[in-house]
Design a protein around this motif. Structure first.
Motif, PDB file in Angstrom:
ATOM      1  N   VAL A  47      37.913-114.251  40.062  1.00 63.74           N
ATOM      2  CA  VAL A  47      38.787-115.396  40.347  1.00 63.74           C
ATOM      3  C   VAL A  47      37.954-116.658  40.529  1.00 63.74           C
ATOM      4  N   ALA A  48      36.847-116.556  41.289  1.00 62.90           N
ATOM      5  CA  ALA A  48      35.976-117.712  41.511  1.00 62.90           C
ATOM      6  C   ALA A  48      35.427-118.227  40.192  1.00 62.90           C
ATOM      7  N   ALA A  49      35.115-117.319  39.265  1.00 67.12           N
ATOM      8  CA  ALA A  49      34.620-117.739  37.953  1.00 67.12           C
ATOM      9  C   ALA A  49      35.709-118.457  37.161  1.00 67.12           C
ATOM     10  N   SER A  50      36.942-117.960  37.259  1.00 64.30           N
ATOM     11  CA  SER A  50      38.036-118.594  36.512  1.00 64.30           C
ATOM     12  C   SER A  50      38.316-120.007  37.019  1.00 64.30           C
ATOM     13  N   LEU A  51      38.001-120.249  38.300  1.00 64.72           N
ATOM     14  CA  LEU A  51      38.225-121.578  38.883  1.00 64.72           C
ATOM     15  C   LEU A  51      36.992-122.465  38.768  1.00 64.72           C
ATOM     16  N   GLY A  52      35.985-121.990  38.024  1.00 61.56           N
ATOM     17  CA  GLY A  52      34.804-122.803  37.760  1.00 61.56           C
ATOM     18  C   GLY A  52      33.794-122.854  38.881  1.00 61.56           C
ATOM     19  N   HIS A  53      33.914-121.984  39.871  1.00 62.15           N
ATOM     20  CA  HIS A  53      33.019-122.039  41.021  1.00 62.15           C
ATOM     21  C   HIS A  53      31.689-121.337  40.755  1.00 62.15           C
ATOM     22  N   VAL A  54      31.714-120.291  39.926  1.00 63.24           N
ATOM     23  CA  VAL A  54      30.503-119.568  39.523  1.00 63.24           C
ATOM     24  C   VAL A  54      30.621-119.243  38.038  1.00 63.24           C
ATOM     25  N   PRO A  55      29.485-119.106  37.329  1.00 61.45           N
ATOM     26  CA  PRO A  55      29.555-118.765  35.905  1.00 61.45           C
ATOM     27  C   PRO A  55      30.053-117.333  35.696  1.00 61.45           C
ATOM     28  N   GLY A 147      29.725 -96.262  32.740  1.00 58.74           N
ATOM     29  CA  GLY A 147      30.792 -96.487  33.713  1.00 58.74           C
ATOM     30  C   GLY A 147      30.663 -97.824  34.405  1.00 58.74           C
ATOM     31  N   GLY A 148      29.438 -98.193  34.800  1.00 58.31           N
ATOM     32  CA  GLY A 148      29.226 -99.478  35.458  1.00 58.31           C
ATOM     33  C   GLY A 148      29.590-100.648  34.564  1.00 58.31           C
ATOM     34  N   LEU A 149      29.213-100.542  33.280  1.00 63.83           N
ATOM     35  CA  LEU A 149      29.522-101.619  32.339  1.00 63.83           C
ATOM     36  C   LEU A 149      31.024-101.740  32.118  1.00 63.83           C
ATOM     37  N   ALA A 150      31.689-100.593  31.896  1.00 65.94           N
ATOM     38  CA  ALA A 150      33.135-100.627  31.641  1.00 65.94           C
ATOM     39  C   ALA A 150      33.898-101.094  32.872  1.00 65.94           C
ATOM     40  N   TRP A 151      33.608-100.478  34.025  1.00 65.69           N
ATOM     41  CA  TRP A 151      34.330-100.826  35.255  1.00 65.69           C
ATOM     42  C   TRP A 151      34.079-102.279  35.655  1.00 65.69           C
ATOM     43  N   GLY A 152      32.814-102.689  35.663  1.00 68.21           N
ATOM     44  CA  GLY A 152      32.490-104.059  36.058  1.00 68.21           C
ATOM     45  C   GLY A 152      33.160-105.080  35.167  1.00 68.21           C
ATOM     46  N   SER A 153      33.150-104.830  33.854  1.00 69.13           N
ATOM     47  CA  SER A 153      33.759-105.777  32.919  1.00 69.13           C
ATOM     48  C   SER A 153      35.267-105.861  33.121  1.00 69.13           C
ATOM     49  N   VAL A 154      35.918-104.701  33.260  1.00 70.99           N
ATOM     50  CA  VAL A 154      37.380-104.689  33.420  1.00 70.99           C
ATOM     51  C   VAL A 154      37.794-105.396  34.703  1.00 70.99           C
ATOM     52  N   VAL A 155      37.127-105.076  35.811  1.00 65.63           N
ATOM     53  CA  VAL A 155      37.535-105.641  37.105  1.00 65.63           C
ATOM     54  C   VAL A 155      37.274-107.148  37.158  1.00 65.63           C
ATOM     55  N   VAL A 156      36.093-107.569  36.742  1.00 63.37           N
ATOM     56  CA  VAL A 156      35.763-108.997  36.794  1.00 63.37           C
ATOM     57  C   VAL A 156      36.664-109.796  35.850  1.00 63.37           C
ATOM     58  N   LEU A 157      36.860-109.291  34.627  1.00 65.31           N
ATOM     59  CA  LEU A 157      37.698-110.020  33.668  1.00 65.31           C
ATOM     60  C   LEU A 157      39.162-110.025  34.088  1.00 65.31           C
ATOM     61  N   ALA A 158      39.596-108.978  34.809  1.00 63.31           N
ATOM     62  CA  ALA A 158      40.966-108.981  35.343  1.00 63.31           C
ATOM     63  C   ALA A 158      41.121-110.106  36.364  1.00 63.31           C
ATOM     64  N   TYR A 160      39.249-112.779  36.486  1.00 62.68           N
ATOM     65  CA  TYR A 160      39.101-114.043  35.737  1.00 62.68           C
ATOM     66  C   TYR A 160      40.416-114.420  35.061  1.00 62.68           C
ATOM     67  N   ALA A 161      41.084-113.438  34.451  1.00 62.27           N
ATOM     68  CA  ALA A 161      42.348-113.713  33.767  1.00 62.27           C
ATOM     69  C   ALA A 161      43.457-114.071  34.750  1.00 62.27           C
ATOM     70  N   ALA A 162      43.394-113.471  35.938  1.00 62.48           N
ATOM     71  CA  ALA A 162      44.459-113.703  36.918  1.00 62.48           C
ATOM     72  C   ALA A 162      44.354-115.061  37.573  1.00 62.48           C
ATOM     73  N   GLY A 163      43.127-115.537  37.769  1.00 61.34           N
ATOM     74  CA  GLY A 163      42.956-116.784  38.487  1.00 61.34           C
ATOM     75  C   GLY A 163      43.469-116.659  39.897  1.00 61.34           C
ATOM     76  N   ALA A 164      44.301-117.566  40.324  1.00 63.49           N
ATOM     77  CA  ALA A 164      44.819-117.559  41.688  1.00 63.49           C
ATOM     78  C   ALA A 164      45.864-116.469  41.919  1.00 63.49           C
ATOM     79  N   SER A 165      46.295-115.776  40.850  1.00 64.54           N
ATOM     80  CA  SER A 165      47.261-114.686  41.008  1.00 64.54           C
ATOM     81  C   SER A 165      46.544-113.371  41.321  1.00 64.54           C
ATOM     82  N   TYR A 166      45.425-113.460  41.995  1.00 68.08           N
ATOM     83  CA  TYR A 166      44.562-112.311  42.307  1.00 68.08           C
ATOM     84  C   TYR A 166      45.312-111.169  42.977  1.00 68.08           C
ATOM     85  N   ALA A 167      46.214-111.472  43.914  1.00 72.64           N
ATOM     86  CA  ALA A 167      46.891-110.424  44.689  1.00 72.64           C
ATOM     87  C   ALA A 167      47.706-109.509  43.784  1.00 72.64           C
ATOM     88  N   GLN A 168      48.377-110.083  42.782  1.00 68.89           N
ATOM     89  CA  GLN A 168      49.186-109.274  41.879  1.00 68.89           C
ATOM     90  C   GLN A 168      48.306-108.328  41.068  1.00 68.89           C
TER      91      GLN A 168
END
Length: 202
Positions: A47-55, A147-158, A160-168
């Motif tokens: 989420v922080a990455a999607s809001l431009g706070h971290v790369p 597993g680390g690559l798949a899990w990390g990518s899915v969770v972080v990109l989820a 990132y895609a959600a942005g402020a809708s993180y809770a959902q």
């Protein structure tokens, strides 16, 4: 939840990366995945990455590397301390689930390392159990890295895609990962049956 995101944006970007890496690492290395919310922290970093706070690239690298390194440390602890790990007080109240994890590892072998990455409790204990069971480290590392690559990518990109809708996304991610794991298990069982059928005909 917006207040939590606001607090996250109030700290420097390097602190976000540091805390994210430490929590994800500790979740896997120190058998506290059922206490430390590594998945939630990785989502928030997305989420922080999607809001431009971290790369975004930095978040992905930190989460994946911390996940793989944490699992590797957990494996070495299990390998060198052996059954003493299984008698840790923090695991006493979770003995039934620990037995489930041991059975899962015995049945699935290396694939349990990959699949266990998607379930919080298994994420915490499977690496140590693999070390205790003396799974060859190269085999463990291959499934751990995948597993680390798949899990990390899915969770972080989820996140990132959600942005402020993180809770959902946090609520829905558990259901989606369960479906992914179920699909992988079905495909693995189907492949095993096909190979067995071909061997019997041969």
């Amino acid at each position: 939840m917006s207040g939590l995101v606001d607090q996250l944006l109030g700290v420097p970007g390097w602190v976000v990366l540091l805390v994210t890496g430490l929590v994800v690492f500790a979740e896997d290395a120190l058998f506290v995945g059922f206490v430390l919310p590594g998945e939630s922290v990785a989502l928030l970093a997305g989420v922080a990455a999607s809001l431009g706070h971290v790369p975004l690239g930095a978040v992905l690298a930190v989460v994946v590397l911390a996940a793989v390194a944490g699992d590797s440390v957990g494996y070495q602890v299990g390998r060198h301390l052996g059954p003493r790990v299984l008698r840790l007080p923090v695991l006493e109240k979770r003995r039934a689930r620990l037995d489930d994890a041991r059975s899962f590892l015995a049945r699935r072998g290396g694939s349990a390392v990959f699949l266990g990455r998607w379930v919080a409790f298994f994420r915490a204990v499977i690496p140590a159990l693999a070390g205790t069971a003396r799974m060859p480290y190269p085999r463990f590392l291959a499934f751990n890295a995948a597993g680390g690559l798949a899990w990390g990518s899915v969770v972080v990109l989820a996140g990132y895609a959600a942005g402020a809708s993180y809770a959902q996304v946090e609520r829905g991610l558990g259901r989606w990962t369960a479906l992914v794991v179920a699909a992988v298990l079905v495909l693995a069982l189907l492949a095993w049956r096909i190979r067995a059928h071909r061997r019997s005909r041969g």
